[in-house]
Design a protein around this motif. Structure first.
Motif, PDB file in Angstrom:
ATOM      1  N   ASN A  20       0.872  -1.179   0.000  1.00 54.67           N
ATOM      2  CA  ASN A  20       0.000   0.000   0.000  1.00 54.67           C
ATOM      3  C   ASN A  20       0.911   1.231   0.000  1.00 54.67           C
ATOM      4  O   ASN A  20       2.094   1.120   0.324  1.00 54.67           O
ATOM      5  N   ARG A  88       0.615 -11.570   2.687  1.00 56.01           N
ATOM      6  CA  ARG A  88      -0.183 -11.716   3.912  1.00 56.01           C
ATOM      7  C   ARG A  88      -0.937 -13.053   3.982  1.00 56.01           C
ATOM      8  O   ARG A  88      -1.493 -13.393   5.044  1.00 56.01           O
ATOM      9  N   ARG A 137      -8.755  -4.170  -2.229  1.00 60.09           N
ATOM     10  CA  ARG A 137      -8.396  -5.464  -1.653  1.00 60.09           C
ATOM     11  C   ARG A 137      -9.519  -6.503  -1.778  1.00 60.09           C
ATOM     12  O   ARG A 137      -9.315  -7.590  -2.295  1.00 60.09           O
ATOM     13  N   ASP A 168     -11.831   0.504   6.553  1.00 56.82           N
ATOM     14  CA  ASP A 168     -11.653   1.034   7.918  1.00 56.82           C
ATOM     15  C   ASP A 168     -10.610   2.148   7.999  1.00 56.82           C
ATOM     16  O   ASP A 168     -10.357   2.695   9.065  1.00 56.82           O
ATOM     17  N   ALA A 256       3.174   1.283   8.023  1.00 50.41           N
ATOM     18  CA  ALA A 256       2.701   0.071   7.349  1.00 50.41           C
ATOM     19  C   ALA A 256       1.294   0.262   6.794  1.00 50.41           C
ATOM     20  O   ALA A 256       0.727  -0.633   6.160  1.00 50.41           O
TER      21      ALA A 256
HETATM   22  N1  ARG Z   1       0.325  -3.362   5.741  1.00 46.98           N
HETATM   23  C1  ARG Z   1      -1.015  -3.819   5.934  1.00 46.98           C
HETATM   24  C2  ARG Z   1      -1.662  -4.066   4.586  1.00 46.98           C
HETATM   25  O1  ARG Z   1      -1.417  -3.310   3.687  1.00 46.98           O
HETATM   26  C3  ARG Z   1      -1.817  -2.842   6.739  1.00 46.98           C
HETATM   27  C4  ARG Z   1      -3.174  -3.332   7.095  1.00 46.98           C
HETATM   28  C5  ARG Z   1      -4.014  -2.318   7.792  1.00 46.98           C
HETATM   29  N2  ARG Z   1      -5.240  -2.892   8.221  1.00 46.98           N
HETATM   30  C6  ARG Z   1      -6.440  -2.334   8.107  1.00 46.98           C
HETATM   31  N3  ARG Z   1      -7.439  -2.948   8.646  1.00 46.98           N
HETATM   32  N4  ARG Z   1      -6.631  -1.242   7.428  1.00 46.98           N
HETATM   33  O2  ARG Z   1      -2.392  -4.998   4.400  1.00 46.98           O
END
Ligand code: ARG
Length: 279
Positions: A20, A88, A137, A168, A256
């Motif tokens: 991201n 992930r 996503r 979120d 992150a």
């Molecule tokens: N580095 C993680 C990703 O890009 C951060 C996730 C953040 N989580 C969230 N619920 N917004 O997946």
């Protein structure tokens, strides 16, 4: 009822890849000591009003601290996430094991669908409705699948700004049927659907500077709202609606792309009813 939140301590947290825009330029740039202090402060603050449960972090999955992405909980069911990015995906088995051990009914969507749990699927707090973000996503097809699986109405919202890649990061349902959100993160049709669903007096629109400080990425338990940072104007706005805002800096995790809400997963999610507070 005391709220319950799942958190994962940052033993293994790091920025080790870029999935991201927040991670861009931040690979290996986070400080684990400071991350620990920030995480502890958030966990302590939440533990002051709710109960915090923990899942052990695992080597090789530095983003596992973002438990919001473990799955979507509704009553005793959890719809397990299936991450869009390979980086992930190894988290899925760890979260699945934890939910199984805790006695949740673990269900999965069709394997071709990407779904990032409570990062992209948020229950409204004033009506029986699930808001679902897509465009970055989570696959749009998850809307129909979740509606059928959970017997709940799903309102899909298209995310158009890659800085706000999970729902979120730009929208937060609050107790009393309020909805705090950053309108520019959504396309026009989605903004219109939000307006059709939530009366103006319940909509809390957030300005870009607050959105970029992850103000929408808030944990709401009762009248308490925990977030990284809110401008005085936003803090006043929330206070006027009865919320007590607690700012708890999370800069290391923002490298992150996550903050307070991402670092938690609410484990007690009742089926919503018409619970809007009197205007
Ligand atoms: N580095 C993680 C990703 O890009 C951060 C996730 C953040 N989580 C969230 N619920 N917004 O997946």
């Amino acid at each position: 009822m005391t709220d319950r939140y799942l958190m994962c301590a940052p033993d293994n947290f790091d920025v080790s890849y870029v999935i991201n825009p927040w991670m861009q330029g931040n690979v290996a740039a986070s400080c684990n000591d400071l991350a620990w202090r920030q995480w502890d402060a958030l966990a302590d603050a939440i533990a002051g009003v709710a109960s915090v449960e923990r899942i052990a972090g695992q080597p090789g999955v530095p983003d596992m601290v973002f438990t919001a992405n473990a799955g979507l909980v509704l009553q005793n069911t959890v719809v397990l996430s299936h991450f869009r990015h390979a980086e992930r995906q190894p988290e899925e088995a760890h979260f699945e094991k934890w939910f199984q051990e805790q006695g949740f009914d673990v269900v999965k969507l069709a394997p071709e669908l990407a779904f990032e749990g409570a990062g992209d699927a948020l229950l409204d707090r004033g009506q029986p409705l699930l808001w679902m973000g897509y465009g970055h996503r989570t696959s749009i097809e998850c809307a129909a699948a979740l509606a059928a699986l959970l017997d709940i109405e799903v309102e899909p919202l298209r995310l158009i700004d890659e800085r706000f890649y999970h729902l979120d990061t730009c929208l937060c349902p609050l107790v009393g049927g309020y909805l705090m959100y950053y309108p520019q993160a959504f396309d026009d049709a989605s903004r219109a659907r939000i307006a059709a669903r939530v009366p103006a007096a319940r909509r809390i629109e957030v300005a870009e500077a607050d959105a970029l400080a992850f103000a929408c990425n808030a944990v709401n338990s009762g009248r308490h709202v925990f977030l990284n940072r809110a401008s005085p104007a936003l803090a006043r706005n929330l206070a006027a609606r009865g919320f007590q805002v607690r700012q708890t800096p999370l800069g290391e995790f923002m490298k992150a792309g996550g903050a307070a809400k991402c670092l938690t997963l609410k484990l007690n999610e009742a089926r919503g009813t018409k619970a809007r507070a009197a205007a």
